[in-house]
Scaffold this active site. Structure first.
Site, PDB file in Angstrom:
ATOM      1  N   ARG A  85       0.820  -1.203   0.000  1.00  0.00           N
ATOM      2  CA  ARG A  85       0.000   0.000   0.000  1.00  0.00           C
ATOM      3  C   ARG A  85       0.861   1.264   0.000  1.00  0.00           C
ATOM      4  O   ARG A  85       0.492   2.279  -0.581  1.00  0.00           O
ATOM      5  CB  ARG A  85      -0.934  -0.022   1.216  1.00  0.00           C
ATOM      6  N   ASP A 145      -9.300  -4.996   8.788  1.00  0.00           N
ATOM      7  CA  ASP A 145      -8.354  -5.888   9.457  1.00  0.00           C
ATOM      8  C   ASP A 145      -8.920  -6.346  10.803  1.00  0.00           C
ATOM      9  O   ASP A 145      -8.799  -7.515  11.175  1.00  0.00           O
ATOM     10  CB  ASP A 145      -7.017  -5.176   9.669  1.00  0.00           C
ATOM     11  N   ARG A 148     -11.510  -8.911  10.145  1.00  0.00           N
ATOM     12  CA  ARG A 148     -10.884 -10.191   9.809  1.00  0.00           C
ATOM     13  C   ARG A 148     -10.366 -10.888  11.065  1.00  0.00           C
ATOM     14  O   ARG A 148     -10.532 -12.106  11.234  1.00  0.00           O
ATOM     15  CB  ARG A 148      -9.734  -9.960   8.825  1.00  0.00           C
ATOM     16  N   HIS A 172      -2.809   0.313   8.206  1.00  0.00           N
ATOM     17  CA  HIS A 172      -3.580  -0.661   7.429  1.00  0.00           C
ATOM     18  C   HIS A 172      -2.618  -1.215   6.386  1.00  0.00           C
ATOM     19  O   HIS A 172      -2.523  -0.726   5.264  1.00  0.00           O
ATOM     20  CB  HIS A 172      -4.772   0.025   6.761  1.00  0.00           C
TER      21      HIS A 172
END
Length: 310
Positions: A85, A145, A148, A172
């Protein structure tokens, strides 16, 4: 209530679809350089509303964002397979330099909800470009996240994920911090609950869950090119919190004056989200190892933003 979405790609359109299915807004305006793309998504999603909620979904220009209570910033280039990212940073910062001023010209009172990756640095970029109070620029951060993490813990423990309270903090991305030490299930400390449930968490179990959370996006991108359904639903949930002044606690990214000795960085912590955006931050209890990991994560993000002059 009106919600704007700038960027009608996979994340922007998935967010619009989730907003419509959940009935979060009365009007959703999609803005994109590719007007035909925005119009096509708007029309397609509008045709789903008879099966869900009465939401007016349409394509528009920046001027049509006037009166929006929240504007989702999903404009930018897509993450490539194998690309982190943070490697997206240079390309997407240039996009925001064009987008943010135009959004605020049309909707100066809106809360900006940043979805473009790398989301923590892009939140910092949007905050600096906007000159808004820091609470009004909110990044989606580690909400996905965290979801998850809770889902994988719930699967292991064989309980509903809604009963699991555990957070992922920091970036993130690759340096994110899974907070095991303060995780709870039904108000009971995680390890104690796991033992009582007969589902003890071995080092191998923890490593598997950590890998499942940390590498999920890479696996999905390798398989189908991008992630969008999960984050679209997460963004819709954040929009609802803003529009209803919910004051719920979410692991979103926002400008933070100091965290673990690192100054002026945007990253995810548990934050109270309401009509004004971020209205407070709840700093959780962390183990020494988790504190050090959070410091390292903050430093990575600080260095990336500093390299851009933000």
């Amino acid at each position: 209530m009106k919600v704007g979405i700038v960027g009608s790609g996979m994340v922007g359109s998935a967010t619009a679809y989730a907003l419509a299915l959940l009935g979060v807004a009365r009007e959703v305006v999609l803005v994109d350089l590719d007007r035909k793309l925005a119009q096509a998504h708007a029309e397609d999603i509008l045709h789903a509303t008879p099966f869900a909620h009465p939401v007016w979904v349409r394509a528009g220009s920046y001027g049509d964002l006037e009166g929006a209570r929240a504007v989702v910033l999903a404009a930018g280039v897509a993450q490539r397979p194998g690309e982190t990212r943070l490697q997206l940073l240079d390309r997407n910062a240039q996009v925001f330099a064009q987008v943010v001023p135009r959004v605020l010209e049309a909707a100066p009172e809106a809360v900006l909800l940043v979805a473009t990756n790398p989301v923590d640095v892009m939140t910092q970029v949007a905050y600096r470009l906007s000159a808004l109070p820091p609470g009004r620029v909110v990044g989606s951060g580690t909400i996905l996240d965290t979801a998850r993490f809770r889902a994988l813990l719930a699967e292991h423990l064989r309980v509903a994920p809604q009963s699991v309270h555990a957070y992922v903090l920091g970036e993130h991305g690759d340096s994110e911090v899974l907070v095991w030490s303060s995780a709870q299930v039904g108000g009971v400390p995680l390890l104690e609950f796991a033992e009582a449930r007969g589902r003890a968490l071995s080092p191998e179990d923890r490593a598997r869950i950590d890998e499942g959370v940390r590498r999920a996006a890479y696996r999905i991108i390798e398989g189908k090119g991008a992630t969008y359904y999960g984050i679209g639903a997460g963004l819709a949930r954040l929009v609802r919190a803003i529009l209803t002044d919910e004051k719920g606690v979410y692991t979103v990214s926002a400008f933070t004056p100091e965290v673990e000795g690192v100054l002026e960085v945007s990253l995810s912590l548990p934050r109270i989200l309401g009509a004004g955006g971020v209205e407070g931050t709840v700093y959780p209890s962390l183990s020494p190892e988790e504190r050090e990991a959070l410091r390292r994560s903050a430093e990575i993000l600080k260095e990336a933003a500093f390299a851009l002059g933000f």
